[in-house]
Design an enzyme around this catalytic site. Sequence first.
Site, PDB file in Angstrom:
ATOM      1  N   GLU A 130      43.365  33.736  39.110  1.00  0.00           N
ATOM      2  CA  GLU A 130      42.059  33.416  38.883  1.00  0.00           C
ATOM      3  C   GLU A 130      41.702  33.732  37.455  1.00  0.00           C
ATOM      4  O   GLU A 130      42.485  34.650  36.852  1.00  0.00           O
ATOM      5  CB  GLU A 130      41.053  34.471  39.564  1.00  0.00           C
ATOM      6  CG  GLU A 130      41.360  35.097  41.097  1.00  0.00           C
ATOM      7  CD  GLU A 130      39.777  35.942  41.137  1.00  0.00           C
ATOM      8  OE1 GLU A 130      40.062  36.814  41.101  1.00  0.00           O
ATOM      9  OE2 GLU A 130      40.282  35.659  42.807  1.00  0.00           O
ATOM     10  N   CYS A 164      37.544  36.540  32.103  1.00  0.00           N
ATOM     11  CA  CYS A 164      38.718  37.481  32.479  1.00  0.00           C
ATOM     12  C   CYS A 164      39.702  36.641  32.725  1.00  0.00           C
ATOM     13  O   CYS A 164      39.754  35.608  33.376  1.00  0.00           O
ATOM     14  CB  CYS A 164      37.875  38.494  33.493  1.00  0.00           C
ATOM     15  SG  CYS A 164      39.053  39.024  34.108  1.00  0.00           S
ATOM     16  N   CYS A 184      51.024  41.336  41.744  1.00  0.00           N
ATOM     17  CA  CYS A 184      51.350  42.133  41.041  1.00  0.00           C
ATOM     18  C   CYS A 184      52.172  43.545  41.664  1.00  0.00           C
ATOM     19  O   CYS A 184      52.424  43.625  42.731  1.00  0.00           O
ATOM     20  CB  CYS A 184      49.606  43.132  41.153  1.00  0.00           C
ATOM     21  SG  CYS A 184      50.336  44.812  40.055  1.00  0.00           S
ATOM     22  N   CYS A 186      48.726  49.150  44.276  1.00  0.00           N
ATOM     23  CA  CYS A 186      47.456  50.862  44.392  1.00  0.00           C
ATOM     24  C   CYS A 186      46.765  50.500  45.419  1.00  0.00           C
ATOM     25  O   CYS A 186      46.050  49.591  45.876  1.00  0.00           O
ATOM     26  CB  CYS A 186      46.638  49.482  42.932  1.00  0.00           C
ATOM     27  SG  CYS A 186      47.068  50.101  41.119  1.00  0.00           S
ATOM     28  N   CYS A 208      43.481  47.608  45.931  1.00  0.00           N
ATOM     29  CA  CYS A 208      43.318  46.996  44.638  1.00  0.00           C
ATOM     30  C   CYS A 208      44.228  45.788  46.036  1.00  0.00           C
ATOM     31  O   CYS A 208      44.871  46.159  46.736  1.00  0.00           O
ATOM     32  CB  CYS A 208      43.995  46.636  43.445  1.00  0.00           C
ATOM     33  SG  CYS A 208      44.800  44.979  42.978  1.00  0.00           S
ATOM     34  N   GLY A 244      47.221  41.058  38.008  1.00  0.00           N
ATOM     35  CA  GLY A 244      48.901  41.418  37.394  1.00  0.00           C
ATOM     36  C   GLY A 244      48.514  43.039  36.593  1.00  0.00           C
ATOM     37  O   GLY A 244      46.980  42.917  36.811  1.00  0.00           O
ATOM     38  N   GLU A 245      49.009  43.113  36.340  1.00  0.00           N
ATOM     39  CA  GLU A 245      49.305  44.710  35.140  1.00  0.00           C
ATOM     40  C   GLU A 245      50.131  43.817  34.348  1.00  0.00           C
ATOM     41  O   GLU A 245      51.434  43.251  33.626  1.00  0.00           O
ATOM     42  CB  GLU A 245      50.463  45.298  35.489  1.00  0.00           C
ATOM     43  CG  GLU A 245      51.284  46.860  34.653  1.00  0.00           C
ATOM     44  CD  GLU A 245      49.741  47.503  33.993  1.00  0.00           C
ATOM     45  OE1 GLU A 245      49.042  47.682  34.431  1.00  0.00           O
ATOM     46  OE2 GLU A 245      49.360  47.364  33.060  1.00  0.00           O
ATOM     47  N   SER A 297      43.488  46.100  30.212  1.00  0.00           N
ATOM     48  CA  SER A 297      43.804  47.163  30.820  1.00  0.00           C
ATOM     49  C   SER A 297      45.007  47.005  31.858  1.00  0.00           C
ATOM     50  O   SER A 297      45.433  46.105  32.191  1.00  0.00           O
ATOM     51  CB  SER A 297      42.262  46.146  31.910  1.00  0.00           C
ATOM     52  OG  SER A 297      42.890  46.904  33.001  1.00  0.00           O
ATOM     53  N   SER A 306      42.862  51.888  33.555  1.00  0.00           N
ATOM     54  CA  SER A 306      42.891  52.246  35.065  1.00  0.00           C
ATOM     55  C   SER A 306      42.718  53.371  35.468  1.00  0.00           C
ATOM     56  O   SER A 306      43.706  53.430  36.247  1.00  0.00           O
ATOM     57  CB  SER A 306      43.194  51.577  35.810  1.00  0.00           C
ATOM     58  OG  SER A 306      42.721  49.854  35.611  1.00  0.00           O
ATOM     59  N   LEU A 307      41.544  54.455  34.873  1.00  0.00           N
ATOM     60  CA  LEU A 307      42.306  55.721  35.505  1.00  0.00           C
ATOM     61  C   LEU A 307      41.818  56.167  37.259  1.00  0.00           C
ATOM     62  O   LEU A 307      42.542  56.203  37.835  1.00  0.00           O
ATOM     63  CB  LEU A 307      41.163  56.819  34.507  1.00  0.00           C
ATOM     64  CG  LEU A 307      41.196  57.839  34.720  1.00  0.00           C
ATOM     65  CD1 LEU A 307      42.409  58.303  34.074  1.00  0.00           C
ATOM     66  CD2 LEU A 307      40.106  58.825  34.115  1.00  0.00           C
ATOM     67  N   HIS A 308      40.636  55.727  37.319  1.00  0.00           N
ATOM     68  CA  HIS A 308      40.627  55.751  38.665  1.00  0.00           C
ATOM     69  C   HIS A 308      40.074  57.389  39.982  1.00  0.00           C
ATOM     70  O   HIS A 308      39.502  57.415  40.621  1.00  0.00           O
ATOM     71  CB  HIS A 308      40.331  55.110  39.665  1.00  0.00           C
ATOM     72  CG  HIS A 308      40.774  53.768  39.578  1.00  0.00           C
ATOM     73  ND1 HIS A 308      39.648  53.079  38.067  1.00  0.00           N
ATOM     74  CD2 HIS A 308      41.766  53.126  39.144  1.00  0.00           C
ATOM     75  CE1 HIS A 308      40.191  52.008  38.454  1.00  0.00           C
ATOM     76  NE2 HIS A 308      41.184  51.387  38.439  1.00  0.00           N
ATOM     77  N   ASN A 322      34.890  47.197  45.321  1.00  0.00           N
ATOM     78  CA  ASN A 322      34.233  45.976  45.599  1.00  0.00           C
ATOM     79  C   ASN A 322      35.607  45.548  47.279  1.00  0.00           C
ATOM     80  O   ASN A 322      36.789  45.242  47.187  1.00  0.00           O
ATOM     81  CB  ASN A 322      34.948  44.598  44.469  1.00  0.00           C
ATOM     82  CG  ASN A 322      34.308  43.282  45.335  1.00  0.00           C
ATOM     83  OD1 ASN A 322      33.121  42.985  46.230  1.00  0.00           O
ATOM     84  ND2 ASN A 322      34.756  42.484  45.126  1.00  0.00           N
ATOM     85  N   CYS A 346      37.727  41.530  41.595  1.00  0.00           N
ATOM     86  CA  CYS A 346      38.525  41.329  40.796  1.00  0.00           C
ATOM     87  C   CYS A 346      39.815  40.995  41.911  1.00  0.00           C
ATOM     88  O   CYS A 346      39.543  41.924  42.813  1.00  0.00           O
ATOM     89  CB  CYS A 346      38.992  42.364  40.217  1.00  0.00           C
ATOM     90  SG  CYS A 346      38.482  44.004  40.804  1.00  0.00           S
TER      91      CYS A 346
HETATM   92  N1  SAH Z   1      46.419  45.335  36.213  1.00  0.00           N
HETATM   93  C1  SAH Z   1      45.594  45.823  35.522  1.00  0.00           C
HETATM   94  C2  SAH Z   1      44.403  44.863  34.950  1.00  0.00           C
HETATM   95  C3  SAH Z   1      44.254  44.132  36.126  1.00  0.00           C
HETATM   96  S1  SAH Z   1      43.066  45.194  37.363  1.00  0.00           S
HETATM   97  C4  SAH Z   1      44.890  47.553  35.456  1.00  0.00           C
HETATM   98  O1  SAH Z   1      44.917  47.718  37.359  1.00  0.00           O
HETATM   99  O2  SAH Z   1      43.916  48.239  34.963  1.00  0.00           O
HETATM  100  C5  SAH Z   1      41.191  45.137  36.602  1.00  0.00           C
HETATM  101  C6  SAH Z   1      40.105  46.476  36.484  1.00  0.00           C
HETATM  102  O3  SAH Z   1      39.926  45.869  38.325  1.00  0.00           O
HETATM  103  C7  SAH Z   1      41.099  47.714  37.435  1.00  0.00           C
HETATM  104  O4  SAH Z   1      40.726  48.619  36.581  1.00  0.00           O
HETATM  105  C8  SAH Z   1      41.891  47.414  38.780  1.00  0.00           C
HETATM  106  O5  SAH Z   1      41.195  49.347  38.478  1.00  0.00           O
HETATM  107  C9  SAH Z   1      40.144  47.496  39.474  1.00  0.00           C
HETATM  108  N2  SAH Z   1      39.781  47.250  40.297  1.00  0.00           N
HETATM  109  C10 SAH Z   1      40.996  46.909  41.344  1.00  0.00           C
HETATM  110  N3  SAH Z   1      40.634  46.232  42.833  1.00  0.00           N
HETATM  111  C11 SAH Z   1      39.080  46.418  42.871  1.00  0.00           C
HETATM  112  C12 SAH Z   1      38.255  46.844  43.406  1.00  0.00           C
HETATM  113  N4  SAH Z   1      39.129  46.176  44.910  1.00  0.00           N
HETATM  114  N5  SAH Z   1      37.239  47.267  43.562  1.00  0.00           N
HETATM  115  C13 SAH Z   1      36.553  47.032  42.184  1.00  0.00           C
HETATM  116  N6  SAH Z   1      37.828  47.397  41.522  1.00  0.00           N
HETATM  117  C14 SAH Z   1      39.003  46.928  41.415  1.00  0.00           C
HETATM  118 FE1  SF4 Z   2      48.076  46.735  39.690  1.00  0.00          FE
HETATM  119 FE2  SF4 Z   2      45.874  46.729  38.535  1.00  0.00          FE
HETATM  120 FE3  SF4 Z   2      45.786  45.901  41.488  1.00  0.00          FE
HETATM  121 FE4  SF4 Z   2      47.022  48.038  40.673  1.00  0.00          FE
HETATM  122  S1  SF4 Z   2      44.530  47.888  40.704  1.00  0.00           S
HETATM  123  S2  SF4 Z   2      47.635  46.863  42.295  1.00  0.00           S
HETATM  124  S3  SF4 Z   2      47.678  47.122  38.428  1.00  0.00           S
HETATM  125  S4  SF4 Z   2      46.408  44.445  39.591  1.00  0.00           S
END
Ligand code: SAH
Ligand code: SF4
Length: 410
Positions: A129, A142, A149, A153, A156, A211-212, A243, A265-267, A342, A385
């Site tokens: 996307e 974006c 990926c 996570c 995600c 992707g990362e 990111s 992406s701390l979380h 999301n 995302c």
């Molecule tokens: N892989 C990289 C960049 C892509 S993800 C990373 O993880 O940083 C972009 C952002 O969306 C990251 O902060 C990720 O943690 C967040 N993200 C992933 N899935 C999500 C979801 N279902 N709802 C909200 N944010 C999400």
């Molecule tokens: Fe990959 Fe980023 Fe999703 Fe984690 S949050 S699985 S690093 S795309």
Amino acid sequence: MTAPLAAYEPVTAGPAAIEKRPQERYVAPAKPSLVGLSREKLAQALGEAGVPERQRRMRVQQIWHWLYVRGAADFDMMTTLSKELRAELAQRFTLARPEVAAEQISADGTRKWLLRLPGESADRSHEVECVYIPETDRGTLCISSQVGCTLNCSFCHTGTQRLVRNLTAEEIAGQVVLARDRLNDWQRAAAPTGADPEKRLVSNVVMMGMGEPLYNFEAVRDGLAVVADGDGLSISKRRITLSTSGVVPNIARAGSEIGCMLAISLHAVTDELRDQLVPLNRKYPLRELLDACRNYPGVSNARRITFEYVMLKGVNDSLADARALVRLIRGIPAKINLIPFNPWPGSQYECSDWEQIEKFSGIVFDAGYASPVRTPRGRDILAACGQLKSATEKLSARERLALRAMAMTD
Ligand code: SAH
Ligand code: SF4
């Protein structure tokens, strides 16, 4: 050749796996596109087309201008080149952009393109996307760095996908070219020097799609160099944010070799929880990650690091978490982006209640951080995302709002 099935298996077997292996390589088409190429690769391509070495620099400069300032999609537009050279180039190359498989446009101007990229075998293509998010003071694109990926996570959707291939540098830069085409942005973008870059529709780029990016380092670096080139697409590095989930060894490299803005992406504020949400934390725990942020080349109050924090109901959204968050990043010039979770089919989490997000963001705000979740209503807050949608589906209100949260990296 299709990758053998065994290649789909995680590097470490079992549910605790941190990483999967990429399974496919990029196979260039017989007639490659010049779009997204670096100057060096463009010069090489011209050499193949018989352009003598002494002319190559000048030709590269001319073609660069046509490709990245004028948005040429046809060799015949390149009127500063001889007819013969144009014909020769058209014989060998194309000016193809990534193929758009589907486009979704919302009333507010948000656009989502599903891009079809070639797979290793002709019968299997891939989809990623690319999303455009217009705001009053900027327009953010974006973009994606990988198909799927390799990381897992738990919140995600992209992380649940197995099939992975790295995007090439050309496919990364190509997403910006494609967006300028689709938004009819070339003329605005090429306005005379000194013109306000905010007048462009695509003024900012965030590498927050699929992707990362730091696991596809060289392609991301080279693709972003094309995006930032001042004689071409010219999106300044201060307007490009990458990111990462925390690939510590490549964070310093991103600072020195790419020079873009950084988002983490701390979380979670404890290793225990982050190990679950972002399994890469087991390899690079919080202390190492935050040290890498402290030492990020170029970090300052004018160039802050963005910490992304996805709001998961009852998991990481307590007020104690909020206080621990501001303690954890103390001393690092930072912004905090609270991203409403999301949900996706089968996801095990829920988004925090809006009231809780507001309280959480209040603590962050009181600690001196701009609190970018500005969405007024609770029901439709969520982010988007890494979630492939069917061609017919419209972007939902919650997705749009979530995308906005992600785009607010300045
Ligand atoms: N892989 C990289 C960049 C892509 S993800 C990373 O993880 O940083 C972009 C952002 O969306 C990251 O902060 C990720 O943690 C967040 N993200 C992933 N899935 C999500 C979801 N279902 N709802 C909200 N944010 C999400
Ligand atoms: Fe990959 Fe980023 Fe999703 Fe984690 S949050 S699985 S690093 S795309």
